[in-house]
Scaffold this motif. Structure first.
Motif, PDB file in Angstrom:
ATOM      1  N   THR A  42       0.825  -1.216   0.000  1.00 12.54           N
ATOM      2  CA  THR A  42       0.000   0.000   0.000  1.00 12.54           C
ATOM      3  C   THR A  42       0.854   1.258   0.000  1.00 12.54           C
ATOM      4  O   THR A  42       0.624   2.181  -0.785  1.00 12.54           O
ATOM      5  CB  THR A  42      -0.934   0.011   1.228  1.00 12.54           C
ATOM      6  N   LEU A  43       1.862   1.293   0.871  1.00  9.32           N
ATOM      7  CA  LEU A  43       2.696   2.492   0.993  1.00  9.32           C
ATOM      8  C   LEU A  43       3.567   2.728  -0.232  1.00  9.32           C
ATOM      9  O   LEU A  43       3.806   3.871  -0.619  1.00  9.32           O
ATOM     10  CB  LEU A  43       3.586   2.399   2.240  1.00  9.32           C
ATOM     11  N   SER A  44       4.045   1.663  -0.832  1.00  5.28           N
ATOM     12  CA  SER A  44       4.954   1.829  -1.972  1.00  5.28           C
ATOM     13  C   SER A  44       4.197   2.115  -3.266  1.00  5.28           C
ATOM     14  O   SER A  44       4.716   2.786  -4.143  1.00  5.28           O
ATOM     15  CB  SER A  44       5.803   0.576  -2.169  1.00  5.28           C
ATOM     16  N   ASP A  45       2.991   1.571  -3.383  1.00  8.82           N
ATOM     17  CA  ASP A  45       2.204   1.685  -4.617  1.00  8.82           C
ATOM     18  C   ASP A  45       3.031   1.230  -5.824  1.00  8.82           C
ATOM     19  O   ASP A  45       2.945   1.788  -6.904  1.00  8.82           O
ATOM     20  CB  ASP A  45       1.695   3.124  -4.805  1.00  8.82           C
ATOM     21  N   ASP A  46       3.872   0.210  -5.574  1.00  5.53           N
ATOM     22  CA  ASP A  46       4.757  -0.328  -6.609  1.00  5.53           C
ATOM     23  C   ASP A  46       4.493  -1.823  -6.709  1.00  5.53           C
ATOM     24  O   ASP A  46       4.754  -2.562  -5.754  1.00  5.53           O
ATOM     25  CB  ASP A  46       6.210  -0.059  -6.217  1.00  5.53           C
ATOM     26  N   PRO A  47       3.971  -2.312  -7.841  1.00 13.56           N
ATOM     27  CA  PRO A  47       3.668  -3.747  -7.946  1.00 13.56           C
ATOM     28  C   PRO A  47       4.903  -4.637  -7.872  1.00 13.56           C
ATOM     29  O   PRO A  47       4.784  -5.845  -7.690  1.00 13.56           O
ATOM     30  CB  PRO A  47       2.974  -3.873  -9.304  1.00 13.56           C
ATOM     31  N   ALA A  48       6.087  -4.039  -7.991  1.00 12.68           N
ATOM     32  CA  ALA A  48       7.317  -4.830  -7.938  1.00 12.68           C
ATOM     33  C   ALA A  48       8.139  -4.528  -6.688  1.00 12.68           C
ATOM     34  O   ALA A  48       9.338  -4.784  -6.652  1.00 12.68           O
ATOM     35  CB  ALA A  48       8.145  -4.573  -9.185  1.00 12.68           C
ATOM     36  N   VAL A  49       7.506  -4.028  -5.622  1.00 13.32           N
ATOM     37  CA  VAL A  49       8.261  -3.639  -4.427  1.00 13.32           C
ATOM     38  C   VAL A  49       8.983  -4.834  -3.803  1.00 13.32           C
ATOM     39  O   VAL A  49      10.102  -4.697  -3.293  1.00 13.32           O
ATOM     40  CB  VAL A  49       7.369  -2.918  -3.391  1.00 13.32           C
ATOM     41  N   GLY A  50       8.397  -6.012  -3.851  1.00 14.90           N
ATOM     42  CA  GLY A  50       9.058  -7.201  -3.299  1.00 14.90           C
ATOM     43  C   GLY A  50      10.340  -7.536  -4.038  1.00 14.90           C
ATOM     44  O   GLY A  50      11.322  -7.967  -3.434  1.00 14.90           O
ATOM     45  N   LEU A  51      10.335  -7.339  -5.345  1.00 11.35           N
ATOM     46  CA  LEU A  51      11.546  -7.558  -6.142  1.00 11.35           C
ATOM     47  C   LEU A  51      12.592  -6.506  -5.802  1.00 11.35           C
ATOM     48  O   LEU A  51      13.781  -6.807  -5.670  1.00 11.35           O
ATOM     49  CB  LEU A  51      11.232  -7.480  -7.642  1.00 11.35           C
ATOM     50  N   ARG A  52      12.122  -5.273  -5.646  1.00 13.59           N
ATOM     51  CA  ARG A  52      13.041  -4.149  -5.429  1.00 13.59           C
ATOM     52  C   ARG A  52      13.769  -4.230  -4.097  1.00 13.59           C
ATOM     53  O   ARG A  52      14.969  -3.958  -4.028  1.00 13.59           O
ATOM     54  CB  ARG A  52      12.250  -2.835  -5.531  1.00 13.59           C
ATOM     55  N   ILE A  53      13.069  -4.628  -3.024  1.00  8.92           N
ATOM     56  CA  ILE A  53      13.729  -4.652  -1.717  1.00  8.92           C
ATOM     57  C   ILE A  53      14.835  -5.710  -1.668  1.00  8.92           C
ATOM     58  O   ILE A  53      15.817  -5.545  -0.950  1.00  8.92           O
ATOM     59  CB  ILE A  53      12.735  -4.850  -0.544  1.00  8.92           C
ATOM     60  N   VAL A  54      14.694  -6.761  -2.457  1.00  5.54           N
ATOM     61  CA  VAL A  54      15.722  -7.818  -2.453  1.00  5.54           C
ATOM     62  C   VAL A  54      16.832  -7.521  -3.444  1.00  5.54           C
ATOM     63  O   VAL A  54      18.009  -7.602  -3.108  1.00  5.54           O
ATOM     64  CB  VAL A  54      15.095  -9.198  -2.745  1.00  5.54           C
ATOM     65  N   SER A  55      16.486  -7.159  -4.673  1.00  4.35           N
ATOM     66  CA  SER A  55      17.512  -6.968  -5.701  1.00  4.35           C
ATOM     67  C   SER A  55      18.426  -5.786  -5.403  1.00  4.35           C
ATOM     68  O   SER A  55      19.571  -5.762  -5.852  1.00  4.35           O
ATOM     69  CB  SER A  55      16.874  -6.813  -7.082  1.00  4.35           C
ATOM     70  N   SER A  56      17.948  -4.825  -4.609  1.00  6.32           N
ATOM     71  CA  SER A  56      18.781  -3.668  -4.275  1.00  6.32           C
ATOM     72  C   SER A  56      19.583  -3.878  -2.994  1.00  6.32           C
ATOM     73  O   SER A  56      20.418  -3.052  -2.647  1.00  6.32           O
ATOM     74  CB  SER A  56      17.908  -2.417  -4.136  1.00  6.32           C
ATOM     75  N   ALA A  57      19.348  -4.991  -2.289  1.00  5.11           N
ATOM     76  CA  ALA A  57      20.031  -5.230  -1.011  1.00  5.11           C
ATOM     77  C   ALA A  57      21.465  -5.695  -1.250  1.00  5.11           C
ATOM     78  O   ALA A  57      21.739  -6.450  -2.176  1.00  5.11           O
ATOM     79  CB  ALA A  57      19.270  -6.272  -0.196  1.00  5.11           C
ATOM     80  N   ASP A  58      22.357  -5.244  -0.392  1.00  4.84           N
ATOM     81  CA  ASP A  58      23.755  -5.652  -0.426  1.00  4.84           C
ATOM     82  C   ASP A  58      23.882  -6.988   0.301  1.00  4.84           C
ATOM     83  O   ASP A  58      23.480  -7.109   1.458  1.00  4.84           O
ATOM     84  CB  ASP A  58      24.601  -4.573   0.256  1.00  4.84           C
ATOM     85  N   THR A  59      24.442  -8.004  -0.361  1.00  2.46           N
ATOM     86  CA  THR A  59      24.562  -9.319   0.293  1.00  2.46           C
ATOM     87  C   THR A  59      25.450  -9.249   1.526  1.00  2.46           C
ATOM     88  O   THR A  59      25.368 -10.123   2.398  1.00  2.46           O
ATOM     89  CB  THR A  59      25.116 -10.384  -0.679  1.00  2.46           C
ATOM     90  N   ALA A  60      26.287  -8.233   1.651  1.00  5.86           N
ATOM     91  CA  ALA A  60      27.170  -8.119   2.816  1.00  5.86           C
ATOM     92  C   ALA A  60      26.394  -7.903   4.111  1.00  5.86           C
ATOM     93  O   ALA A  60      26.918  -8.182   5.192  1.00  5.86           O
ATOM     94  CB  ALA A  60      28.159  -6.974   2.612  1.00  5.86           C
TER      95      ALA A  60
END
Length: 199
Positions: A42-60
């Protein structure tokens, strides 16, 4: 959440959960986690927010138990290690099944939530699938592409999903599945470190 522009307190308020929840040290229930993921949608209003939070995360910044999957022998071993971590820390089972799924032969990875009384939120499914794809791509050092992505949700096709997975996305599927060519699961991880995994 803050890294993608959503203040954690705003997320907790949207979910109608106490803003002090992170400080309590209490485990989040399945129901609370699902509410948080729906609040995120709801807050993001982005249908791909789940993809974005993971793909932008640093594995470190991943916890050691999750990071261990990146030092696995191959993708299959990495998925098994990730599944073990999920089983120990969440009431979620990550399972790999071989065979024909909706007309496509391959290795399908799906999730089962043991205490869920409702469908898993789309952002949560996307985050898990993105975690698997990041493991596949970063672990093997190659551009692994699934054969198909099955999503139980209905709605319009998302160009962001098809772009990220670089594979056909089927909506209204019987269940959420990420289908790989079985040979991709046997791709070796160049960074395999048996000494680290033995610790």
């Amino acid at each position: 959440m803050a890294a993608i522009g959503i203040p954690p307190k705003a997320l907790l308020r949207q979910a109608r959960l106490p803003v002090t929840l992170p400080q309590t040290g209490q485990a989040v229930t399945t129901a609370q986690y699902f509410v948080l993921m729906r609040a995120l949608e709801t807050l993001s209003d982005d249908p791909a927010v789940g993809l974005r939070i993971v793909s932008s995360a640093d594995t470190a910044v991943h916890p050691p138990s999750t990071l261990a999957a990146f030092y696995a022998r191959d993708l299959r071993d990495g998925i098994e290690r990730l599944g073990r971590f999920k089983w120990l820390c969440t009431p979620e089972i990550l399972e790999v099944t071989e065979g024909v799924h909706g007309g496509v032969r391959g290795s399908a990875v799906g999730m089962t939530w043991l205490h869920a009384s409702e469908a898993e939120p789309a952002a949560s499914v996307d985050a898990t699938f993105a975690t698997l794809m990041e493991l596949a791509r970063r672990g093997t050092g190659t551009d692994v592409r699934p054969l198909r992505v099955d999503l139980a949700r209905s709605g319009l096709r998302s160009a962001a999903h098809e772009g990220y997975f670089a594979a056909p996305v089927r909506l209204g599927a019987p269940r959420d599945l990420l289908l790989f060519d079985a040979a991709d699961l046997d791709r070796p991880f160049p960074g395999h470190n048996p000494e680290l995994l033995a610790c």
